[in-house]
Motif scaffolding. Structure first.
Motif, PDB file in Angstrom:
ATOM      1  N   GLU A 267      47.633  32.467  40.576  1.00  0.00           N
ATOM      2  CA  GLU A 267      47.317  32.989  39.239  1.00  0.00           C
ATOM      3  C   GLU A 267      48.461  32.680  38.274  1.00  0.00           C
ATOM      4  O   GLU A 267      48.226  32.253  37.143  1.00  0.00           O
ATOM      5  CB  GLU A 267      47.074  34.500  39.288  1.00  0.00           C
TER       6      GLU A 267
ATOM      7  N   TYR B  40      40.685  34.274  46.558  1.00  0.00           N
ATOM      8  CA  TYR B  40      39.981  35.482  46.116  1.00  0.00           C
ATOM      9  C   TYR B  40      38.935  35.895  47.138  1.00  0.00           C
ATOM     10  O   TYR B  40      38.839  37.053  47.524  1.00  0.00           O
ATOM     11  CB  TYR B  40      39.262  35.223  44.783  1.00  0.00           C
TER      12      TYR B  40
ATOM     13  N   GLN C 274      38.225  39.668  47.372  1.00  0.00           N
ATOM     14  CA  GLN C 274      37.878  39.801  45.963  1.00  0.00           C
ATOM     15  C   GLN C 274      36.725  38.850  45.619  1.00  0.00           C
ATOM     16  O   GLN C 274      36.885  37.927  44.814  1.00  0.00           O
ATOM     17  CB  GLN C 274      39.092  39.496  45.084  1.00  0.00           C
TER      18      GLN C 274
ATOM     19  N   SER D 232      35.856  38.138  41.888  1.00  0.00           N
ATOM     20  CA  SER D 232      36.777  37.230  41.203  1.00  0.00           C
ATOM     21  C   SER D 232      36.511  35.785  41.609  1.00  0.00           C
ATOM     22  O   SER D 232      36.575  34.884  40.776  1.00  0.00           O
ATOM     23  CB  SER D 232      38.228  37.594  41.523  1.00  0.00           C
TER      24      SER D 232
END
Length: 191
Positions: free
Chosen positions: A28, A52, A57, A60
């Motif tokens: 990120e 992700y 996640q 995401s």
């Protein structure tokens, strides 16, 4: 503070070692350090989708994949959008299944430079089919996903590869991915 290229390397190494929660902040930070659409930034975004998803996640992962499918930069190779679009079918089953393993992006410079040539495509298909026939489902998934991610959807064997991939997913206990790909094949132009 790490340099942007170090952040990229840290993120990729963390993914290779299956430390997804460590890969996410590094990738990120790398993506946010440059607003220009470079090849490295695309690679980082592709790795970030994987981090992700495997890092718990999935929302995401889906959001970034949708962004790449719809908004790949003008200078991006067309297979980036194809990769993202194909991966979305695996990431967005009717009911999310955490046991489904997202296909690992091949974010090497070669993957971003061009689609597979006919010889490479034929070799991947042959390897995928051979692995499928002998029950090496994980190996079949790897070869067939690479073919689908890096081939032209108009290629004459593309639909066959998708059908084999459904069998490989099923044999590899990736039921949600198999179902998602089956849903895509139901609307295929070929009977």
């Amino acid at each position: 503070m790490s340099s942007p290229i170090n952040l990229f390397q840290i993120g990729v190494e963390a993914i290779q070692q299956r430390r997804f929660s460590e890969a996410i902040p590094a990738l990120e930070a790398f993506c946010h350090s440059s607003t220009r659409p470079t090849k490295e930034r695309l690679q980082a975004q592709m790795h970030l989708v994987q981090a992700y998803y495997k890092g718990g996640q999935p929302e995401s992962a889906i959001a970034l994949c949708q962004h790449l499918a719809a908004n790949a930069p003008p200078n991006a190779p067309p297979n980036v959008q194809t990769w993202a679009t194909n991966l979305l079918t695996s990431l967005t089953p009717a009911a999310p299944d955490p046991a489904v393993v997202a296909p690992e992006p091949d974010a090497s410079p070669a993957a971003l430079s061009a689609l597979l040539n006919d010889t490479e495509a034929a070799q991947l298909l042959k390897q995928g089919n051979k692995a499928l026939k002998v029950g090496k489902f994980a190996e079949a998934v790897e070869h067939l996903e690479t073919y689908i991610q890096q081939s032209d959807p108009q290629h004459k064997d593309y639909a066959q590869a998708q059908m084999w991939l459904v069998k490989a997913y099923s044999g590899n206990d990736q039921k949600a991915a198999a179902i998602a790909l089956c849903r895509e094949l139901v609307t295929h132009e070929k009977p």
